[in-house]
Design a protein around this motif. Structure first.
Motif, PDB file in Angstrom:
ATOM      1  N   ALA B  76       0.860  -1.188   0.000  1.00 11.38           N
ATOM      2  CA  ALA B  76       0.000   0.000   0.000  1.00 11.38           C
ATOM      3  C   ALA B  76       0.890   1.229   0.000  1.00 11.38           C
ATOM      4  O   ALA B  76       1.720   1.405   0.887  1.00 11.38           O
ATOM      5  CB  ALA B  76      -0.907   0.006   1.222  1.00 11.38           C
ATOM      6  N   MET B  77       0.731   2.056  -1.018  1.00  9.65           N
ATOM      7  CA  MET B  77       1.454   3.331  -1.088  1.00  9.65           C
ATOM      8  C   MET B  77       0.554   4.396  -0.485  1.00  9.65           C
ATOM      9  O   MET B  77      -0.574   4.575  -0.957  1.00  9.65           O
ATOM     10  CB  MET B  77       1.739   3.646  -2.561  1.00  9.65           C
ATOM     11  CG  MET B  77       2.142   5.071  -2.846  1.00  9.65           C
ATOM     12  SD  MET B  77       3.867   5.386  -2.472  1.00  9.65           S
ATOM     13  CE  MET B  77       4.631   4.697  -3.930  1.00  9.65           C
ATOM     14  N   VAL B  78       1.009   5.068   0.566  1.00  5.69           N
ATOM     15  CA  VAL B  78       0.168   6.084   1.203  1.00  5.69           C
ATOM     16  C   VAL B  78       0.471   7.483   0.660  1.00  5.69           C
ATOM     17  O   VAL B  78       1.606   7.813   0.329  1.00  5.69           O
ATOM     18  CB  VAL B  78       0.316   6.090   2.751  1.00  5.69           C
ATOM     19  CG1 VAL B  78      -0.274   4.838   3.358  1.00  5.69           C
ATOM     20  CG2 VAL B  78       1.764   6.281   3.182  1.00  5.69           C
ATOM     21  N   CYS B  79      -0.589   8.278   0.529  1.00  3.70           N
ATOM     22  CA  CYS B  79      -0.484   9.677   0.122  1.00  3.70           C
ATOM     23  C   CYS B  79      -1.305  10.488   1.120  1.00  3.70           C
ATOM     24  O   CYS B  79      -2.322  10.003   1.605  1.00  3.70           O
ATOM     25  CB  CYS B  79      -1.105   9.905  -1.256  1.00  3.70           C
ATOM     26  SG  CYS B  79      -0.416   8.882  -2.554  1.00  3.70           S
ATOM     27  N   SER B  80      -0.921  11.716   1.383  1.00  8.42           N
ATOM     28  CA  SER B  80      -1.782  12.538   2.235  1.00  8.42           C
ATOM     29  C   SER B  80      -2.970  13.000   1.394  1.00  8.42           C
ATOM     30  O   SER B  80      -2.898  13.063   0.170  1.00  8.42           O
ATOM     31  CB  SER B  80      -1.016  13.723   2.813  1.00  8.42           C
ATOM     32  OG  SER B  80      -0.888  14.736   1.875  1.00  8.42           O
ATOM     33  N   GLY B  81      -4.074  13.275   2.047  1.00  4.48           N
ATOM     34  CA  GLY B  81      -5.279  13.695   1.327  1.00  4.48           C
ATOM     35  C   GLY B  81      -5.820  12.559   0.488  1.00  4.48           C
ATOM     36  O   GLY B  81      -6.051  11.460   0.981  1.00  4.48           O
ATOM     37  N   ASP B  82      -6.005  12.814  -0.792  1.00  7.44           N
ATOM     38  CA  ASP B  82      -6.460  11.799  -1.734  1.00  7.44           C
ATOM     39  C   ASP B  82      -5.331  11.483  -2.704  1.00  7.44           C
ATOM     40  O   ASP B  82      -4.629  12.397  -3.158  1.00  7.44           O
ATOM     41  CB  ASP B  82      -7.678  12.313  -2.506  1.00  7.44           C
ATOM     42  CG  ASP B  82      -8.106  11.344  -3.588  1.00  7.44           C
ATOM     43  OD1 ASP B  82      -8.376  10.178  -3.261  1.00  7.44           O
ATOM     44  OD2 ASP B  82      -8.148  11.745  -4.769  1.00  7.44           O
ATOM     45  N   ALA B  83      -5.180  10.214  -3.035  1.00  5.12           N
ATOM     46  CA  ALA B  83      -4.080   9.792  -3.919  1.00  5.12           C
ATOM     47  C   ALA B  83      -4.253  10.303  -5.350  1.00  5.12           C
ATOM     48  O   ALA B  83      -3.284  10.403  -6.104  1.00  5.12           O
ATOM     49  CB  ALA B  83      -3.993   8.267  -3.924  1.00  5.12           C
ATOM     50  N   GLY B  84      -5.476  10.658  -5.716  1.00  3.26           N
ATOM     51  CA  GLY B  84      -5.767  11.060  -7.085  1.00  3.26           C
ATOM     52  C   GLY B  84      -5.762  12.562  -7.307  1.00  3.26           C
ATOM     53  O   GLY B  84      -5.994  13.023  -8.429  1.00  3.26           O
ATOM     54  N   VAL B  85      -5.524  13.345  -6.267  1.00  2.00           N
ATOM     55  CA  VAL B  85      -5.454  14.806  -6.382  1.00  2.00           C
ATOM     56  C   VAL B  85      -4.029  15.218  -6.023  1.00  2.00           C
ATOM     57  O   VAL B  85      -3.669  15.299  -4.849  1.00  2.00           O
ATOM     58  CB  VAL B  85      -6.500  15.484  -5.473  1.00  2.00           C
ATOM     59  CG1 VAL B  85      -6.370  17.003  -5.541  1.00  2.00           C
ATOM     60  CG2 VAL B  85      -7.913  15.055  -5.857  1.00  2.00           C
ATOM     61  N   TYR B  86      -3.206  15.470  -7.033  1.00  4.07           N
ATOM     62  CA  TYR B  86      -1.783  15.792  -6.860  1.00  4.07           C
ATOM     63  C   TYR B  86      -1.063  14.742  -6.013  1.00  4.07           C
ATOM     64  O   TYR B  86      -0.104  15.061  -5.303  1.00  4.07           O
ATOM     65  CB  TYR B  86      -1.585  17.193  -6.236  1.00  4.07           C
ATOM     66  CG  TYR B  86      -2.357  18.296  -6.913  1.00  4.07           C
ATOM     67  CD1 TYR B  86      -2.063  18.671  -8.215  1.00  4.07           C
ATOM     68  CD2 TYR B  86      -3.382  18.969  -6.256  1.00  4.07           C
ATOM     69  CE1 TYR B  86      -2.764  19.698  -8.843  1.00  4.07           C
ATOM     70  CE2 TYR B  86      -4.091  19.995  -6.872  1.00  4.07           C
ATOM     71  CZ  TYR B  86      -3.774  20.345  -8.163  1.00  4.07           C
ATOM     72  OH  TYR B  86      -4.475  21.361  -8.778  1.00  4.07           O
ATOM     73  N   GLY B  87      -1.539  13.492  -6.048  1.00  2.00           N
ATOM     74  CA  GLY B  87      -0.910  12.419  -5.283  1.00  2.00           C
ATOM     75  C   GLY B  87      -0.183  11.440  -6.195  1.00  2.00           C
ATOM     76  O   GLY B  87       0.232  11.796  -7.298  1.00  2.00           O
ATOM     77  N   MET B  88      -0.035  10.199  -5.745  1.00  6.62           N
ATOM     78  CA  MET B  88       0.777   9.230  -6.477  1.00  6.62           C
ATOM     79  C   MET B  88      -0.038   8.304  -7.380  1.00  6.62           C
ATOM     80  O   MET B  88       0.535   7.450  -8.067  1.00  6.62           O
ATOM     81  CB  MET B  88       1.592   8.385  -5.484  1.00  6.62           C
ATOM     82  CG  MET B  88       2.731   9.145  -4.806  1.00  6.62           C
ATOM     83  SD  MET B  88       4.023   9.658  -5.995  1.00  6.62           S
ATOM     84  CE  MET B  88       3.701  11.405  -6.108  1.00  6.62           C
ATOM     85  N   ALA B  89      -1.369   8.447  -7.405  1.00  6.00           N
ATOM     86  CA  ALA B  89      -2.181   7.529  -8.201  1.00  6.00           C
ATOM     87  C   ALA B  89      -1.802   7.596  -9.686  1.00  6.00           C
ATOM     88  O   ALA B  89      -1.679   6.558 -10.354  1.00  6.00           O
ATOM     89  CB  ALA B  89      -3.668   7.834  -8.018  1.00  6.00           C
ATOM     90  N   GLY B  90      -1.592   8.800 -10.194  1.00  7.71           N
ATOM     91  CA  GLY B  90      -1.283   8.964 -11.611  1.00  7.71           C
ATOM     92  C   GLY B  90       0.020   8.301 -12.007  1.00  7.71           C
ATOM     93  O   GLY B  90       0.071   7.519 -12.967  1.00  7.71           O
ATOM     94  N   VAL B  91       1.097   8.610 -11.269  1.00  7.52           N
ATOM     95  CA  VAL B  91       2.410   8.038 -11.588  1.00  7.52           C
ATOM     96  C   VAL B  91       2.355   6.511 -11.517  1.00  7.52           C
ATOM     97  O   VAL B  91       2.881   5.822 -12.401  1.00  7.52           O
ATOM     98  CB  VAL B  91       3.488   8.540 -10.598  1.00  7.52           C
ATOM     99  CG1 VAL B  91       4.848   7.982 -10.977  1.00  7.52           C
ATOM    100  CG2 VAL B  91       3.541  10.045 -10.586  1.00  7.52           C
TER     101      VAL B  91
END
Lengths: 243, 243
Positions: B76-91
């Motif tokens: 599980a890769m954690v991101c603060s906030g939401d992973a899809g808003v300037y997070g790591m989901a895209g990469v």
């Protein structure tokens, strides 16, 4: 000072509530809200008092919740998604001016832009605009102005309330406006009934989106000019360079 | 097919994670992410294997997580906030094209636009735009174009990454652009360190916002032309008529 909580329950499944939302509903005495949203949580908190009103009775519903809080009850008003995005947080905060002894606290939730994006992939990875097509309280001219602005500045766009029985062709009208600024091949996606029974989603082009069937449970995503698909997921790149 | 979860943990407190995010972190073997975000969850899941990289090493971090998933580990890769808003989901979704055996699943979270709005009141109750002022990967001209479009079409605006050490005056520049279209009295708000120790927030005018101190943990809100304050909360009315 009595508190009234306005709670975003996310798209609908228990698992998509925040821990804080669950605790708030556990600790309150009364759960208020639009019948459909209250029914989503009722089975998890069966011992509560419930206060529901049908659609379009938003201000009545909020006054009922505020009156109940004035009686000394701890009240939680539930909204789908987030209470602060086209939800009840605004009305409750406005109305609570009439109730000096009540303080409204917003418990944030996962709004449909975020939960729908996660289903499709990552269409909102870069700057985006959220626009509702409901003209019940907003002149269509202003909605159109915002669609044009978002289209011209190459925002990714998330559309709430894309259509209803009375507004059957609104999404088509919105797409036609977008098409004045964007290619017909601009990638888009729709998600129906996010996180609920019968959920479905699909990826299409802006041209195809014009004739897609949607209803009040649909959330629509229009990518920006560089949105692409990777392994059948919709991705708006942020600009990372890969080795 | 191995799954790699990319999990939005919300603003930072355990209570602001969704139940699904908590379960995903409970069930995984490896928690990966930027050191600061991993440290936010480490104490709740002490028995996990952790995989961290410092800031600016986003693609390295994602490759490491994908390699680990290829070894058969549940990651599980954690991101603060939401992973899809300037997070790591895209990469992750982009990179996973190189890893046919890995499927990336996005677990949505409460993004700062939503959690920060809840602290201030309900500034995003009507159509809004989300814009990052970071020009690391986006030309400033495009950021400026989007600020102008959002200002002219009277969107409420939420600004991510308002400044950093290298970009000390970016928020001021953004405010000056907004002021070409909006009154100086246009209401705004800022929230620092949402949901974390030392959180603070304040409401101000657009004119005052020009000289506000912000950093990379600040989220900025610019109301639309009808945003107002009610009992010291910021509210963008949706248009309900009250009796």
């Amino acid at each position: 000072m009595n508190k009234l909580y306005v709670v975003g329950i996310g798209p609908g499944a228990y698992e998509d509530m925040t821990v804080r939302a669950v605790k708030t509903l556990e600790d309150c005495q009364v759960i208020a809200g639009y019948t459909v949203y209250v029914d989503l949580v009722r089975k998890y908190f069966p011992e509560k008092e419930f206060l529901t009103t049908p659609m379009r009775q938003e201000t009545v519903r909020c006054r009922m919740a505020l009156e109940k809080a004035c009686e000394g009850k701890t009240v939680a008003m539930v909204c789908s998604g987030d209470a602060g995005v086209y939800g009840m947080a605004g009305v409750l905060l406005e109305l609570c001016a009439d109730y000096p002894q009540i303080q409204v606290e917003v418990v944030p939730g996962v709004t449909a832009a975020v939960s729908g994006a996660a289903i499709l992939g990552a269409p909102l990875m870069h700057d985006f605009a959220v626009i509702s097509l409901s003209d019940l309280m907003t002149p269509w001219e202003l909605i159109e102005k915002r669609l044009r602005a978002a289209a011209a500045a190459d925002f990714a766009v998330c559309i709430y309330n894309p259509s209803s029985k009375k507004r059957a062709d609104y999404l088509k009208r919105a797409c036609e406006i977008m098409l004045e600024y964007r290619e017909g091949s601009n990638l888009c996606g729709i998600v129906n009934r996010i996180g609920r029974e019968g959920m479905s989603s699909s990826i299409c082009t802006l041209e195809e989106l014009c004739s897609m069937q949607t209803d009040m449970f649909t959330t629509v995503f229009i990518g920006n000019s560089v949105t692409k698909t990777v392994k059948e997921k919709l991705v708006t790149p942020r600009g990372y360079k890969f080795q």
